[in-house]
Design a protein around this motif. Structure first.
Motif, PDB file in Angstrom:
ATOM      1  N   PHE A 146      -6.972 -17.133  -2.200  1.00 58.40           N
ATOM      2  CA  PHE A 146      -7.054 -15.791  -1.625  1.00 58.40           C
ATOM      3  C   PHE A 146      -8.327 -15.054  -2.041  1.00 58.40           C
ATOM      4  CE2 PHE A 146      -2.535 -16.401  -0.834  1.00 58.40           C
ATOM      5  CZ  PHE A 146      -2.356 -15.755   0.383  1.00 58.40           C
ATOM      6  N   VAL A 147      -9.043 -15.553  -3.041  1.00 62.81           N
ATOM      7  CA  VAL A 147     -10.296 -14.886  -3.417  1.00 62.81           C
ATOM      8  C   VAL A 147     -11.368 -15.080  -2.350  1.00 62.81           C
ATOM      9  CG1 VAL A 147      -9.836 -15.098  -5.888  1.00 62.81           C
ATOM     10  CG2 VAL A 147     -11.140 -16.882  -4.727  1.00 62.81           C
ATOM     11  N   THR A 148     -11.101 -15.965  -1.378  1.00 59.78           N
ATOM     12  CA  THR A 148     -12.077 -16.197  -0.302  1.00 59.78           C
ATOM     13  C   THR A 148     -11.875 -15.266   0.882  1.00 59.78           C
ATOM     14  OG1 THR A 148     -10.699 -17.896   0.766  1.00 59.78           O
ATOM     15  CG2 THR A 148     -12.213 -18.624  -0.966  1.00 59.78           C
ATOM     16  N   ILE A 149     -10.774 -14.504   0.879  1.00 58.21           N
ATOM     17  CA  ILE A 149     -10.526 -13.640   2.040  1.00 58.21           C
ATOM     18  C   ILE A 149     -11.531 -12.494   2.062  1.00 58.21           C
ATOM     19  CG2 ILE A 149      -8.069 -14.206   2.116  1.00 58.21           C
ATOM     20  CD1 ILE A 149      -7.489 -11.528   0.802  1.00 58.21           C
ATOM     21  N   GLY A 150     -11.876 -12.070   3.267  1.00 56.53           N
ATOM     22  CA  GLY A 150     -12.850 -11.000   3.415  1.00 56.53           C
ATOM     23  C   GLY A 150     -12.550 -10.159   4.636  1.00 56.53           C
ATOM     24  N   ALA A 151     -13.578  -9.572   5.196  1.00 55.11           N
ATOM     25  CA  ALA A 151     -13.399  -8.649   6.322  1.00 55.11           C
ATOM     26  C   ALA A 151     -13.101  -9.365   7.626  1.00 55.11           C
ATOM     27  CB  ALA A 151     -14.651  -7.786   6.473  1.00 55.11           C
ATOM     28  N   HIS A 152     -13.423 -10.665   7.713  1.00 56.01           N
ATOM     29  CA  HIS A 152     -13.268 -11.375   8.978  1.00 56.01           C
ATOM     30  C   HIS A 152     -12.427 -12.634   8.850  1.00 56.01           C
ATOM     31  CE1 HIS A 152     -16.338  -8.641  10.470  1.00 56.01           C
ATOM     32  NE2 HIS A 152     -17.125  -9.010   9.485  1.00 56.01           N
ATOM     33  N   THR A 153     -11.671 -12.750   7.787  1.00 56.79           N
ATOM     34  CA  THR A 153     -10.815 -13.922   7.599  1.00 56.79           C
ATOM     35  C   THR A 153      -9.747 -13.979   8.686  1.00 56.79           C
ATOM     36  OG1 THR A 153     -11.127 -13.772   5.208  1.00 56.79           O
ATOM     37  CG2 THR A 153      -9.292 -15.111   5.989  1.00 56.79           C
ATOM     38  N   SER A 154      -9.535 -15.155   9.248  1.00 57.72           N
ATOM     39  CA  SER A 154      -8.534 -15.317  10.299  1.00 57.72           C
ATOM     40  C   SER A 154      -7.137 -14.990   9.776  1.00 57.72           C
ATOM     41  CB  SER A 154      -8.562 -16.758  10.820  1.00 57.72           C
ATOM     42  OG  SER A 154      -7.444 -17.025  11.640  1.00 57.72           O
ATOM     43  N   PHE A 155      -6.384 -14.274  10.587  1.00 59.34           N
ATOM     44  CA  PHE A 155      -5.009 -13.945  10.190  1.00 59.34           C
ATOM     45  C   PHE A 155      -4.149 -15.206  10.129  1.00 59.34           C
ATOM     46  CE2 PHE A 155      -6.276  -9.747  12.031  1.00 59.34           C
ATOM     47  CZ  PHE A 155      -6.225  -9.050  10.843  1.00 59.34           C
ATOM     48  N   ALA A 231     -13.590  -2.159  -2.658  1.00 65.33           N
ATOM     49  CA  ALA A 231     -12.170  -2.409  -2.404  1.00 65.33           C
ATOM     50  C   ALA A 231     -11.885  -3.905  -2.357  1.00 65.33           C
ATOM     51  CB  ALA A 231     -11.757  -1.753  -1.086  1.00 65.33           C
ATOM     52  N   LEU A 232     -12.757  -4.668  -1.705  1.00 63.30           N
ATOM     53  CA  LEU A 232     -12.562  -6.112  -1.620  1.00 63.30           C
ATOM     54  C   LEU A 232     -12.622  -6.747  -3.011  1.00 63.30           C
ATOM     55  CD1 LEU A 232     -12.095  -8.430   0.335  1.00 63.30           C
ATOM     56  CD2 LEU A 232     -14.576  -8.707   0.512  1.00 63.30           C
ATOM     57  N   THR A 233     -13.502  -6.234  -3.856  1.00 61.73           N
ATOM     58  CA  THR A 233     -13.561  -6.709  -5.240  1.00 61.73           C
ATOM     59  C   THR A 233     -12.233  -6.466  -5.951  1.00 61.73           C
ATOM     60  OG1 THR A 233     -15.941  -6.292  -5.371  1.00 61.73           O
ATOM     61  CG2 THR A 233     -14.746  -6.470  -7.451  1.00 61.73           C
ATOM     62  N   GLY A 234     -11.653  -5.295  -5.723  1.00 66.73           N
ATOM     63  CA  GLY A 234     -10.363  -4.973  -6.327  1.00 66.73           C
ATOM     64  C   GLY A 234      -9.268  -5.921  -5.865  1.00 66.73           C
ATOM     65  N   TYR A 235      -9.249  -6.243  -4.564  1.00 66.55           N
ATOM     66  CA  TYR A 235      -8.251  -7.181  -4.042  1.00 66.55           C
ATOM     67  C   TYR A 235      -8.421  -8.557  -4.687  1.00 66.55           C
ATOM     68  CZ  TYR A 235      -7.128  -3.743  -0.418  1.00 66.55           C
ATOM     69  OH  TYR A 235      -6.733  -2.618   0.248  1.00 66.55           O
ATOM     70  N   HIS A 236      -9.658  -9.003  -4.825  1.00 67.42           N
ATOM     71  CA  HIS A 236      -9.921 -10.312  -5.430  1.00 67.42           C
ATOM     72  C   HIS A 236      -9.499 -10.348  -6.898  1.00 67.42           C
ATOM     73  CE1 HIS A 236     -13.202 -11.350  -2.220  1.00 67.42           C
ATOM     74  NE2 HIS A 236     -11.965 -11.452  -1.759  1.00 67.42           N
ATOM     75  N   ILE A 237      -9.706  -9.253  -7.619  1.00 64.48           N
ATOM     76  CA  ILE A 237      -9.321  -9.209  -9.026  1.00 64.48           C
ATOM     77  C   ILE A 237      -7.798  -9.288  -9.177  1.00 64.48           C
ATOM     78  CG2 ILE A 237      -9.239  -7.717 -11.067  1.00 64.48           C
ATOM     79  CD1 ILE A 237     -12.065  -6.829 -10.413  1.00 64.48           C
ATOM     80  N   THR A 238      -7.073  -8.629  -8.300  1.00 62.55           N
ATOM     81  CA  THR A 238      -5.611  -8.714  -8.368  1.00 62.55           C
ATOM     82  C   THR A 238      -5.135 -10.142  -8.109  1.00 62.55           C
ATOM     83  OG1 THR A 238      -5.375  -8.078  -6.030  1.00 62.55           O
ATOM     84  CG2 THR A 238      -5.276  -6.314  -7.670  1.00 62.55           C
ATOM     85  N   VAL A 239      -5.851 -10.860  -7.259  1.00 63.38           N
ATOM     86  CA  VAL A 239      -5.513 -12.265  -7.017  1.00 63.38           C
ATOM     87  C   VAL A 239      -5.691 -13.077  -8.302  1.00 63.38           C
ATOM     88  CG1 VAL A 239      -6.249 -14.366  -5.825  1.00 63.38           C
ATOM     89  CG2 VAL A 239      -6.031 -12.235  -4.547  1.00 63.38           C
ATOM     90  N   VAL A 240      -6.791 -12.859  -8.993  1.00 69.68           N
ATOM     91  CA  VAL A 240      -7.054 -13.581 -10.243  1.00 69.68           C
ATOM     92  C   VAL A 240      -5.993 -13.250 -11.281  1.00 69.68           C
ATOM     93  CG1 VAL A 240      -8.679 -13.860 -12.154  1.00 69.68           C
ATOM     94  CG2 VAL A 240      -9.530 -13.717  -9.803  1.00 69.68           C
ATOM     95  N   VAL A 241      -5.616 -11.982 -11.386  1.00 64.89           N
ATOM     96  CA  VAL A 241      -4.575 -11.584 -12.337  1.00 64.89           C
ATOM     97  C   VAL A 241      -3.248 -12.271 -12.001  1.00 64.89           C
ATOM     98  CG1 VAL A 241      -3.176  -9.645 -13.164  1.00 64.89           C
ATOM     99  CG2 VAL A 241      -5.641  -9.373 -12.885  1.00 64.89           C
ATOM    100  N   SER A 242      -2.943 -12.370 -10.716  1.00 67.83           N
ATOM    101  CA  SER A 242      -1.715 -13.050 -10.292  1.00 67.83           C
ATOM    102  C   SER A 242      -1.728 -14.514 -10.710  1.00 67.83           C
ATOM    103  CB  SER A 242      -1.563 -12.937  -8.767  1.00 67.83           C
ATOM    104  OG  SER A 242      -0.395 -13.603  -8.322  1.00 67.83           O
ATOM    105  N   VAL A 243      -2.878 -15.166 -10.573  1.00 72.25           N
ATOM    106  CA  VAL A 243      -2.996 -16.573 -10.987  1.00 72.25           C
ATOM    107  C   VAL A 243      -2.818 -16.704 -12.496  1.00 72.25           C
ATOM    108  CG1 VAL A 243      -4.567 -18.537 -11.152  1.00 72.25           C
ATOM    109  CG2 VAL A 243      -4.464 -17.207  -9.034  1.00 72.25           C
ATOM    110  N   VAL A 244      -3.419 -15.803 -13.250  1.00 72.47           N
ATOM    111  CA  VAL A 244      -3.310 -15.850 -14.712  1.00 72.47           C
ATOM    112  C   VAL A 244      -1.845 -15.709 -15.143  1.00 72.47           C
ATOM    113  CG1 VAL A 244      -3.886 -14.640 -16.849  1.00 72.47           C
ATOM    114  CG2 VAL A 244      -5.651 -15.038 -15.137  1.00 72.47           C
ATOM    115  N   LEU A 245      -1.133 -14.766 -14.553  1.00 74.54           N
ATOM    116  CA  LEU A 245       0.284 -14.588 -14.881  1.00 74.54           C
ATOM    117  C   LEU A 245       1.080 -15.852 -14.576  1.00 74.54           C
ATOM    118  CD1 LEU A 245       0.962 -10.956 -13.555  1.00 74.54           C
ATOM    119  CD2 LEU A 245       0.941 -11.701 -15.933  1.00 74.54           C
ATOM    120  N   LEU A 246       0.763 -16.471 -13.457  1.00 72.74           N
ATOM    121  CA  LEU A 246       1.478 -17.681 -13.073  1.00 72.74           C
ATOM    122  C   LEU A 246       1.190 -18.823 -14.048  1.00 72.74           C
ATOM    123  CD1 LEU A 246       3.424 -18.526 -10.874  1.00 72.74           C
ATOM    124  CD2 LEU A 246       1.481 -19.376  -9.552  1.00 72.74           C
TER     125      LEU A 246
END
Length: 290
Positions: A146-155, A231-246
């Motif tokens: 999910f750290v690869t998602i951006g403004a134009h990532t396919s749904f 904002a996109l940086t913030g979304y990516h950081i939450t993804v990393v935190v989720s991976v760390v918790l897992l």
């Protein structure tokens, strides 16, 4: 009790807004209302303690049950924390409707439903350790994508990732919950289930609160982001935190006493797996005497 007090506070602000000149003179509670509330609180407290505590925390002295709770609850914080963030990305950052956002994240539930049933059927042959390790390992790889998602990532790409995430997590949910009850006596099963469910809800709340607080440091949580790049940086950081918790949860599972106890029960033929509907999406597993 805490939920009731919070809902009263939330109700006041939703319907009356923040205190101002128009409503600042409203009393929080009149004397009669306060006495009625205290009566309800006393009644709830009494029924929760007598004749036996509703939550018998002594069950947490059981190392197997305690270890499984730790593994499950950290995983739940990761699972639902990110699940809270993704709709914000879809609706605020990408600007799609709530309906389309829900349909984009919905495939995750299908994935959990499928592998929860599979895990319940192969549990006795494979054992919990392999299922949990495989499930969490695959989920960490998927979530990191999910750290690869951006403004134009396919749904459709996001839907595929959500489905894969559900498949991975569902593989681990069932053996963790079955392992939690492996060494609990039938007489204590109801109280153990109450503790397990309560702690799960608490850690889900903590995960959501932590992720939203982290994201709020990078962008606004309501409306279109004022700074899309930040904002996109913030979304990516939450993804990393989720991976760390897992990964932390997976590490706890690898050394958990609960796994050894569950394997003992399985090999000894003293229990069997029953897959039923439950509060974990896609079904849960329980141990019954065999």
């Amino acid at each position: 009790i805490l939920a009731a007090l919070y809902l009263l506070w939330a109700y006041q602000r939703v319907f009356h807004g923040e205190p101002d000149e128009a409503n600042s003179s409203f009393p929080e509670l009149r004397v009669k209302e306060g006495l009625l509330l205290l009566t309800f609180i006393a009644a709830i407290g009494f029924t929760g303690i007598f004749p036996k505590p509703m939550l018998d925390l002594r069950l947490l002295k059981n190392r197997g049950f305690r270890s499984a709770n730790i593994v499950m609850n950290i995983a739940m914080a990761s699972f639902f924390g990110l699940l809270f963030v993704l709709p914000l990305y879809l609706q605020n950052y990408r600007g799609i409707s709530a309906m389309k956002s829900g349909l984009t994240t919905f495939p995750q539930a299908l994935g959990v439903m499928i592998t929860s049933q599979v895990a319940g059927r192969v549990y006795r042959r494979v054992g919990p350790r392999k299922l949990i390790t495989l499930g969490f390992g695959a989920a960490a790889v998927v979530i990191l994508s999910f750290v690869t998602i951006g403004a134009h990532t396919s749904f459709w790409e996001i839907r595929g990732l959500m489905f894969a995430r559900g498949l991975s997590m569902g593989l681990a949910f069932t053996p963790i919950q079955a392992t939690a009850y492996a060494s609990i006596s039938p007489a204590d099963m109801g109280r153990a289930s109450s503790i397990f469910s309560t702690l799960r809800q608490v850690f889900i709340s903590i995960g959501v609160a932590a992720m939203s607080t982290l994201l709020a440091a990078y962008t606004n949580l309501v409306g279109k982001p004022k700074n899309p790049a930040r904002a996109l940086t913030g979304y990516h950081i939450t993804v990393v935190v989720s991976v760390v918790l897992l990964l932390v949860s997976s590490a706890c599972a690898s050394s958990a006493h609960a796994i050894a106890e569950a394997m003992y029960f399985i090999r000894g033929g003293r229990s069997k797996i029953v897959v039923t509907g439950g509060s974990v999406p896609g079904g849960v597993a329980g141990i019954v005497g065999g």
